[in-house]
Design a protein around this motif. Sequence first.
Motif, short mmCIF file in Angstrom:
data_model
loop_
_atom_site.label_atom_id
_atom_site.label_comp_id
_atom_site.label_asym_id
_atom_site.label_seq_id
_atom_site.Cartn_x
_atom_site.Cartn_y
_atom_site.Cartn_z
N MET A 1 0.83 -1.21 0.00
CA MET A 1 0.00 0.00 0.00
C MET A 1 0.86 1.26 0.00
N HIS B 1 -6.87 1.52 5.19
CA HIS B 1 -6.41 1.02 3.89
C HIS B 1 -7.18 1.64 2.73
N ALA C 1 -5.46 4.54 1.09
CA ALA C 1 -4.19 4.36 0.38
C ALA C 1 -4.32 4.95 -1.02
N ILE D 1 -2.86 0.45 -4.19
CA ILE D 1 -2.62 -0.84 -3.54
C ILE D 1 -2.33 -1.88 -4.62
N LYS E 1 3.17 0.58 3.34
CA LYS E 1 2.84 -0.49 4.29
C LYS E 1 2.68 -1.77 3.50
N ASP F 1 -1.73 -10.61 4.14
CA ASP F 1 -3.15 -10.77 4.48
C ASP F 1 -3.53 -12.24 4.35
N GLN G 1 -7.69 -6.44 6.01
CA GLN G 1 -7.35 -5.74 7.24
C GLN G 1 -6.30 -6.53 8.01
#
Length: 145
Positions: free
Chosen positions: A44, A55, A58, A61, A85, A89, A95
Amino acid sequence: MKLTITKLLVSLFIFLSSPYVNANIINVEISNINTNKPGNILIMLFGKDGFPIEHQKALDIKIKPALTSFINVSFDNVNPIFAIKVLHDEDENGQVTKNWLGLIPTEGMGFSNGAKLNFGPPSFKDAKLIMQEVDPVINLTIIYP
């Protein structure tokens, strides 16, 4: 061969119009991906707004499957000041999944500028990079709990 002023100006205009001149492109190399864990790697690119928790804020991504221990992605039109970042996941919910107390992340993460988790996520100030000062390749390592 004689170059006229007109041909020279046209060549210069074409060169300066190229998307590769001042395109603010960075390459991000992510290492230490645990391929024994399922899911995707989310890379991100953030401005200050929303970093690192929101998120949806961002700027861009990139999502790659966690199939290799090393991934390389590119971002273009990068802001002059930005942060990155990376999240492994595992459950593909988009998240950071946390422990049963809801305090400690259970998925691997990494941040630009070597920023670390300390009783919470790093600040933008700790993770920020300045486009004019960074190498075109930024190396990030995923740290797993």
